[in-house]
Design a protein around this motif. Structure first.
Motif, short mmCIF file in Angstrom:
data_model
loop_
_atom_site.label_atom_id
_atom_site.label_comp_id
_atom_site.label_asym_id
_atom_site.label_seq_id
_atom_site.Cartn_x
_atom_site.Cartn_y
_atom_site.Cartn_z
N ALA A 140 -0.81 7.05 -2.79
CA ALA A 140 -1.37 6.39 -1.40
C ALA A 140 -1.69 7.37 -0.50
CB ALA A 140 -0.38 5.56 -1.01
N ALA A 192 7.48 7.26 -2.23
CA ALA A 192 6.33 7.08 -1.01
C ALA A 192 5.19 7.02 -1.79
CB ALA A 192 6.52 8.66 -0.68
N GLY A 205 -9.95 14.61 4.24
CA GLY A 205 -9.96 16.22 4.31
C GLY A 205 -10.20 16.93 3.07
N GLY A 216 -6.23 10.90 0.23
CA GLY A 216 -6.25 11.93 -0.61
C GLY A 216 -5.96 11.34 -2.13
N ALA A 239 -2.59 11.67 1.12
CA ALA A 239 -1.83 13.01 1.44
C ALA A 239 -0.54 12.39 2.09
CB ALA A 239 -2.48 13.62 2.49
N GLU A 288 -8.29 6.94 6.33
CA GLU A 288 -7.85 8.07 7.31
C GLU A 288 -8.41 7.98 8.77
OE1 GLU A 288 -9.52 8.99 4.49
OE2 GLU A 288 -8.53 10.62 3.41
N GLU A 347 -9.42 11.10 -3.27
CA GLU A 347 -10.07 12.14 -3.26
C GLU A 347 -9.57 12.86 -4.62
OE1 GLU A 347 -8.78 13.01 0.77
OE2 GLU A 347 -10.83 13.45 1.08
N ILE A 360 1.72 11.57 5.11
CA ILE A 360 1.40 11.39 6.39
C ILE A 360 2.51 11.94 7.14
CG2 ILE A 360 1.15 9.77 8.52
CD1 ILE A 360 -0.20 7.90 6.16
N LYS A 361 3.86 11.71 6.54
CA LYS A 361 5.00 12.27 7.31
C LYS A 361 4.99 13.82 7.21
CE LYS A 361 7.45 8.04 5.96
NZ LYS A 361 8.21 7.41 4.99
N LYS A 373 2.22 0.75 -9.23
CA LYS A 373 1.41 0.24 -8.16
C LYS A 373 0.58 1.22 -7.15
CE LYS A 373 3.55 -1.68 -4.03
NZ LYS A 373 4.56 -1.90 -2.85
N1 CAA Z 1 2.19 9.24 3.15
C1 CAA Z 1 3.61 9.03 3.42
N2 CAA Z 1 4.17 8.09 2.83
C2 CAA Z 1 3.74 7.00 2.52
C3 CAA Z 1 2.19 6.97 2.25
C4 CAA Z 1 1.55 8.40 2.85
N3 CAA Z 1 0.00 8.24 2.57
N4 CAA Z 1 1.72 5.80 2.08
C5 CAA Z 1 3.08 5.21 1.81
N5 CAA Z 1 4.01 5.82 1.94
C6 CAA Z 1 5.55 5.41 2.17
C7 CAA Z 1 5.93 4.40 3.45
O1 CAA Z 1 6.05 5.15 4.52
C8 CAA Z 1 6.90 3.84 2.90
O2 CAA Z 1 8.09 4.72 3.07
P1 CAA Z 1 9.55 4.11 3.84
O3 CAA Z 1 9.93 2.97 2.64
O4 CAA Z 1 10.25 5.24 3.79
O5 CAA Z 1 9.16 3.37 5.00
C9 CAA Z 1 6.73 3.67 1.22
O6 CAA Z 1 5.93 4.78 1.06
C10 CAA Z 1 6.11 2.29 0.75
O7 CAA Z 1 4.89 2.19 1.85
P2 CAA Z 1 4.76 0.76 2.51
O8 CAA Z 1 6.05 0.23 2.78
O9 CAA Z 1 3.67 0.80 3.40
O10 CAA Z 1 4.18 -0.05 1.28
P3 CAA Z 1 2.97 -1.41 1.40
O11 CAA Z 1 3.12 -1.98 0.05
O12 CAA Z 1 3.30 -2.31 2.49
O13 CAA Z 1 1.90 -1.01 1.90
C11 CAA Z 1 -0.11 0.70 1.63
C12 CAA Z 1 1.25 0.18 0.95
C13 CAA Z 1 -1.12 -0.17 1.92
C14 CAA Z 1 -0.63 1.72 0.64
C15 CAA Z 1 0.52 1.54 2.99
O14 CAA Z 1 1.69 2.27 2.39
C16 CAA Z 1 -0.44 2.52 3.50
O15 CAA Z 1 -1.28 2.04 4.17
N6 CAA Z 1 -0.16 3.80 3.15
C17 CAA Z 1 -0.93 4.90 3.68
C18 CAA Z 1 -2.49 5.25 3.27
C19 CAA Z 1 -3.21 6.05 3.95
O16 CAA Z 1 -3.57 6.00 5.28
N7 CAA Z 1 -3.63 7.18 3.16
C20 CAA Z 1 -4.43 8.32 3.65
C21 CAA Z 1 -3.23 9.39 4.32
S1 CAA Z 1 -4.35 10.50 4.99
C22 CAA Z 1 -5.13 11.43 3.81
O17 CAA Z 1 -4.95 11.32 2.75
C23 CAA Z 1 -5.75 12.83 4.42
C24 CAA Z 1 -6.63 13.21 3.35
O18 CAA Z 1 -7.76 12.90 3.14
C25 CAA Z 1 -6.22 14.77 2.82
#
Ligand code: CAA
Length: 258
Positions: free
Chosen positions: A64, A25, A140, A109, A66, A132, A112, A68-69, A60
């Motif tokens: 990435a 993840a 957050g 996160g 918090a 986000e 953060e 999301i799932k 890598k």
């Molecule tokens: N939460 C849950 N799962 C995540 C994740 C996240 N933040 N980031 C990546 N993953 C998972 C993907 O779902 C994927 O799982 P599956 O193989 O089961 O589908 C696996 O990790 C690999 O990810 P990608 O296939 O997307 O890898 P990529 O190299 O193509 O892309 C990335 C990499 C650009 C980092 C992309 O994964 C991405 O955009 N991730 C989300 C980033 C994000 O939006 N972070 C903010 C979260 S919200 C938050 O953090 C709130 C807060 O302030 C507290």
């Protein structure tokens, strides 16, 4: 102690190392990761032999964001009643110095969490961002506040409003990271830096951390007053006598953390 989502061990020279370990993840930070980081930090803070801590991820991804799932179906009452995210603040409240060693993605996160550490050493592959807004939410775990203090309003606002990432060079230029090192050297460099800090007087290093952090919490006059009181207080330590005697005697100091 074995963990599900992190690795935690102690290294030579008084260093505690936490490696976030959810490769499937991209080290997304679910509640288990955060709880386990806090448990490991509790242990390192209680261990008198540990003087500095390093938090790292994989090549890598530092993390990435918090998870999301885990968040997608949460409701407002659940987030409010569980005080969702507040457990993360315990990382920022630690008293011993913590270095974030960041390679790859440090998003949401993950960015953060890195900013909750005392400074960030980045590999040349590091990418920082607060994406986000693309998920229909906002940072957050302090992103809007800490990023703004690190890089200023213009860049923080742009990054939080557009979700664009900052590479390592821009992050260093903007004051988000202290140094960039080649990816292959990141962990060794961070551990060496941590060993150097752990070799100082641990209580004095903790006082330095507390004093620098005051700069973010109070006025200049109050901060300087705080620093002056702490500076006076170190003259009550054996380590001040040892440090200054060692300089005068032209030898290496042997701090006793007392
Ligand atoms: N939460 C849950 N799962 C995540 C994740 C996240 N933040 N980031 C990546 N993953 C998972 C993907 O779902 C994927 O799982 P599956 O193989 O089961 O589908 C696996 O990790 C690999 O990810 P990608 O296939 O997307 O890898 P990529 O190299 O193509 O892309 C990335 C990499 C650009 C980092 C992309 O994964 C991405 O955009 N991730 C989300 C980033 C994000 O939006 N972070 C903010 C979260 S919200 C938050 O953090 C709130 C807060 O302030 C507290």
């Amino acid at each position: 102690m074995t963990y599900e989502t992190i690795l935690a061990d102690t290294r030579d020279g008084g260093v505690g190392l936490i490696t976030i370990n959810r490769p499937q993840a991209l080290n997304a930070l679910n509640s288990t990761v955060v709880a386990e980081i806090n448990t490991a930090l509790d242990g390192f803070e209680k261990d008198a032999a540990i003087g500095c801590i390093v938090i790292t991820g994989s090549e890598k991804a530092f993390a990435a964001g918090a998870d999301i799932k885990e968040m997608q179906d949460l409701t407002f009452p659940q987030t409010y009643l569980d005080d969702f995210i507040t457990a993360w603040d315990r990382v920022a409240g630690r008293r011993k110095p913590i270095i974030a060693a960041v390679s790859g993605f440090a998003l949401g996160g993950g960015c953060e969490l890195a900013m909750m550490c005392d400074f960030i050493i980045a590999s040349e592959t590091a990418k920082f961002g607060q994406p986000e807004i693309k998920l229909g939410v906002l940072p957050g775990a302090g992103g809007t506040q800490r990023l703004t203090r690190f890089v200023g309003k213009a860049k923080a606002m742009e990054m939080c409003l557009t979700g664009r990432m900052m590479d390592a060079e821009e992050a260093e230029r903007s004051g988000l990271v202290s140094r960039i090192v080649p990816a292959a050297d990141l962990l060794e460099d961070a551990l060496k830096t941590a060993r150097g800090i752990a070799g100082m007087s641990i209580p004095v290093a903790m006082m330095v951390k507390e004093s620098v952090n005051r700069a973010y919490e109070t006025t200049l006059a109050e901060g300087v007053r705080f620093e002056r009181r702490v500076f006076h207080a170190v003259f009550a330590t054996a380590d001040q006598k040892e440090g200054m005697s060692a300089f005068v005697d032209k030898r290496k100091p042997d701090f006793k953390d007392a």
